[in-house]
Write a protein that holds these residues in place. Structure first.
Motif, mmCIF file in Angstrom:
data_model
loop_
_atom_site.group_PDB
_atom_site.id
_atom_site.type_symbol
_atom_site.label_atom_id
_atom_site.label_comp_id
_atom_site.label_asym_id
_atom_site.label_seq_id
_atom_site.Cartn_x
_atom_site.Cartn_y
_atom_site.Cartn_z
ATOM 1 N N GLY A 274 -2.379 -5.684 34.530
ATOM 2 C CA GLY A 274 -2.116 -4.346 34.504
ATOM 3 C C GLY A 274 -2.972 -3.970 33.266
ATOM 4 N N HIS A 275 -2.600 -2.668 32.561
ATOM 5 C CA HIS A 275 -2.964 -2.216 31.245
ATOM 6 C C HIS A 275 -2.133 -1.641 30.403
ATOM 7 C CE1 HIS A 275 -7.285 -1.922 33.187
ATOM 8 N NE2 HIS A 275 -6.665 -1.957 34.070
ATOM 9 N N LEU A 276 -2.103 -2.007 29.349
ATOM 10 C CA LEU A 276 -1.247 -1.419 28.130
ATOM 11 C C LEU A 276 -1.807 0.055 27.978
ATOM 12 C CD1 LEU A 276 -1.151 -3.923 25.262
ATOM 13 C CD2 LEU A 276 0.648 -3.325 26.661
ATOM 14 N N HIS A 277 -0.941 0.904 28.047
ATOM 15 C CA HIS A 277 -1.173 2.183 27.659
ATOM 16 C C HIS A 277 -1.897 2.274 26.231
ATOM 17 C CE1 HIS A 277 -0.555 6.663 26.512
ATOM 18 N NE2 HIS A 277 -0.052 6.703 27.967
ATOM 19 N N PRO A 278 -2.913 3.228 26.029
ATOM 20 C CA PRO A 278 -3.914 3.360 25.030
ATOM 21 C C PRO A 278 -2.930 3.434 23.568
ATOM 22 C CG PRO A 278 -4.251 5.106 26.445
ATOM 23 C CD PRO A 278 -3.377 4.109 27.152
ATOM 24 N N MET A 279 -1.871 4.267 23.804
ATOM 25 C CA MET A 279 -0.991 4.549 22.507
ATOM 26 C C MET A 279 -0.641 3.366 22.188
ATOM 27 S SD MET A 279 -0.052 6.735 20.543
ATOM 28 C CE MET A 279 -0.464 8.342 21.312
ATOM 29 N N ASN B 148 -0.494 -1.058 18.103
ATOM 30 C CA ASN B 148 -0.775 -2.360 18.049
ATOM 31 C C ASN B 148 -1.935 -2.610 16.791
ATOM 32 O OD1 ASN B 148 1.180 -3.028 19.803
ATOM 33 N ND2 ASN B 148 0.054 -3.739 21.312
ATOM 34 N N GLU B 149 -2.915 -2.180 17.085
ATOM 35 C CA GLU B 149 -3.848 -2.067 16.311
ATOM 36 C C GLU B 149 -3.600 -1.763 14.869
ATOM 37 O OE1 GLU B 149 -7.641 -0.759 18.119
ATOM 38 O OE2 GLU B 149 -8.831 -1.325 16.295
ATOM 39 N N ILE B 150 -2.994 -0.540 14.679
ATOM 40 C CA ILE B 150 -2.524 0.067 13.461
ATOM 41 C C ILE B 150 -1.626 -0.992 12.556
ATOM 42 C CG2 ILE B 150 -0.958 1.716 12.338
ATOM 43 C CD1 ILE B 150 -2.163 3.670 14.567
#
Lengths: 246, 413
Positions: free
Chosen positions: A10-15, A20-22
């Protein structure tokens, strides 16, 4: 044959992906992930952050006030966690606080009544405006995977002083001028400043000894910039045509 | 507020720099000039005076005073009353540099205070500053540090990185498990959605909602997930999955408390799998095929994290493409090909003939007979600009059929 589409991820929501990246970028700089309630008291959202009693941001047309609850609001920024964290932790402090915030405003492609923001707070004996510049530049360069320049303009927010607005050089055209930066070569990305002594005091921290910075960034806006999302409302519609692109 | 360039000039003996330069000086040292409009041989600045500066800078006189400090140009005569504030503020050069991270000399500080028109006394490395009466925003030490910093210029302050912190940042237990669970569910084929916090019913109401059907806070995630499920099921042909499997982790509100909830479409044995993965039994309610549980209570049962946050996968850079507001059209096609031809080979021909209107494909059947193999696909057509007609899609299908049949031993069924 049956399993052609099975085992498909599936996909993680872009938010979520952005948060996560932040967190990963700031964790490398020694910042801890902190959180707090979305519904909070006027004290944590305004009073302790040095907002004057009659500050316009407190008005009903900007802030959601909660019925039948004493002096309670939907937090208008993640800054409510500043005081909460300071009350329970002594300097040195380095935190980021990603979370949902609320503003009572008409919605359109670039505005939502709910959106995400992340707060940064760093307090110790030596953190300066120069540190703030260094940390923000590093974050933006890693987040956009590009070398960027930043510039600071004087601004005003009750909980910081000096208050500044931060522009970054356009990551898309590198200053030549394009639609993203409206041909100026610069993009306004966030508000920041040095933590106001009254805020440190409200958090139980000796403002003569300690100093630091705070900043707030709209993650929805970062999403528009990073991915070219043309309508922030798509973030909250549960639409997989959107989510599955990420 | 609006300020005229010509009127500002009248306050100065010397010629002001160009309007663009004046605007830039104000924007980077004082307050933002949002626009310059050329008008009858004059230039009108649209200035967004900061709220704390409204008392002194709400007219051209005040802006001229500010400009004289920023540009270091003297005014013909002082535009302020000459009266001083009752407040005296003591600040030292080292305090200024300690906060700004700069190396401004005592001489430079003194020069800046002069340019700003402040009265001051020097005592050692300390300045005792007495601001003009008009500058009601100046009350404490930090106010003077800001004055010095902005006139000195933030561009002259060097960006530095903080020293490494003594210990690694503490792992936030909640974020740790939220991430872990999300990643697990994604691996199991579930996609994450964020749905709206405001609803038309609930237990906590807003005094002044922004829309009449958004006056309450959600009491569960189920309502939002059900809507999402319904909408996504309609769009299933556009999605690269056979079944809509979604979840959300977010805050919900009942009369007494705010807490974090986990909601998930209850397909197969996903809840058992998740329980097994976490090593604790997850209890919750399933209603309308949505399982929901109190995440905060679940979190209490989980042990303190012992490792770090999961490493992020490196992602290719993503550029989002707009979602078409127009309906999609479905077609099926099946074709016999020699058994050494792959479904991808067939799709390549289909895609080439279909133009960008073919937005999704799905292989739904495949079987072998002797030395031949049959592939059957769902094809989904959609335009970004209009509603496609049957004729348009039929025409595409005709050319797809023709192109497929033109290969030797390929035969559209």
């Amino acid at each position: 044959m049956d399993d052609l589409n099975k085992n498909k991820k599936g996909h993680l929501h872009p938010m979520t992906q952005m948060i996560n990246e932040i967190n990963s970028i700031f964790s490398d700089m020694g910042f801890e992930f902190a959180d707090g309630p979305e519904m909070d008291s006027e004290h944590y959202n305004f009073d302790a952050l040095n907002f004057e009693k009659d500050h316009p941001a407190r008005a009903m047309q900007d802030t959601f006030w909660v019925k039948d609850k004493e002096s309670t609001v939907m937090r208008t920024h993640t800054s409510n966690v500043q005081i909460r964290y300071m009350e329970n932790n002594k300097p040195p402090i380095r935190i980021i606080v990603p979370g949902k915030v609320f503003r009572n405003e008409a919605t359109d492609a670039t505005h939502e009544a709910q959106f995400y923001q992340f707060e940064g707070l760093m307090v110790d004996e030596t953190t300066t405006l120069g540190t703030l510049k260094g940390v923000l530049k590093t974050f933006l360069e890693k987040f956009f995977s590009k070398d960027v320049e930043i510039r600071l303009r004087p601004s005003y927010f009750p909980f910081v002083e000096p208050g500044i607005e931060v522009d970054m050089s356009c990551f898309s055209c590198e200053g030549k001028g394009c639609s993203i930066c409206k041909s100026t070569g610069w993009i306004e990305v966030l508000g920041a400043g040095m933590v106001h002594p009254n805020v440190l005091k409200a958090g139980g921290i000796d403002s003569e000894k300690y100093q630091g910075f705070a900043f707030g960034v709209g993650i929805d806006r970062l999403a528009m910039l990073k991915y070219g999302i043309d309508d922030v409302r798509l973030l909250y519609q549960g639409d997989l045509r959107f989510v599955n692109q990420f | 507020m609006e300020a005229s360039y010509n009127k500002l000039q009248e306050y100065f003996e010397d010629k002001l720099p160009s309007p663009e330069k004046v605007a830039e000086a104000l924007t980077f040292h004082s307050y933002e000039v949002e626009g310059i409009e050329e008008k009858d041989g004059d230039y009108i600045f649209d200035i967004d005076v900061l709220p704390n500066r409204a008392p002194d800078s709400s007219d051209e006189k005040g802006v001229a005073k500010e400009l004289s400090a920023v540009l270091d140009m003297s005014l013909k005569e002082d535009v302020f009353s000459g009266k001083l504030s009752e407040i005296k503020i003591t600040v030292s050069v080292s305090q200024i540099n300690k906060l700004l991270g700069a190396d401004i000399s005592a001489g430079e500080v003194e020069d800046i205070l002069k340019r700003l028109g402040f009265e001051y006394e020097v005592s050692g490395e300390e300045f005792v500053v007495n601001p003009p009466l008009e500058r009601t925003d100046l009350k404490i030490k930090i106010d003077i540090i800001e004055e010095v910093g902005r006139i000195y210029g933030y561009e002259n302050i060097e960006a530095i990185l903080p020293s490494k912190s003594e210990k690694a940042p503490k792992i936030n237990k909640k974020f740790y498990y939220v991430s872990k669970i999300k990643n697990f569910l994604v691996k199991e084929g579930f996609s994450e959605v964020y749905t709206y916090t405001f609803r038309d019913s609930g237990e906590v109401e807003m005094i002044k909602p922004f829309a009449s059907d958004k006056n309450f806070l959600r009491t569960d995630l189920r309502g939002g997930l059900l809507r999402s499920l319904e909408q996504n099921t309609k769009n299933l042909p556009l999605l690269s999955c056979d079944e809509v499997k979604i979840f959300e982790i977010g805050n919900v509100f009942n009369k007494d408390k705010e807490y974090t909830s986990l909601g998930i479409t209850d397909s197969g044995d996903i809840v058992n799998k998740l329980s097994e993965f976490l090593g604790v039994e997850i209890k919750g309610d399933t209603e309308d095929n949505i399982f929901e549980t109190n995440f905060d209570e679940l979190l209490e049962k989980l042990p303190e994290p012992e490792d770090e946050y999961e490493k992020l996968e490196k992602k290719e850079s993503i550029t989002y493409s707009s979602i078409s507001p127009y309906p999609f059209m479905l077609r099926d096609i099946a074709v016999w090909v020699p058994s050494d031809v792959t479904s991808d080979d067939v799709l390549e021909v289909v895609k080439k003939e279909s133009t960008e209107l073919l937005v999704n494909t799905k292989l739904f059947d495949e079987f072998k007979k002797d030395d031949k193999i049959s592939y059957a696909f769902n094809l989904v057509f959609q335009s970004q600009e209009k509603t496609l007609s049957d004729e348009e899609v039929n025409k595409i299908m005709d050319s797809v059929t023709e192109a497929l049949n033109s290969n030797s031993n390929w035969e559209v069924r």
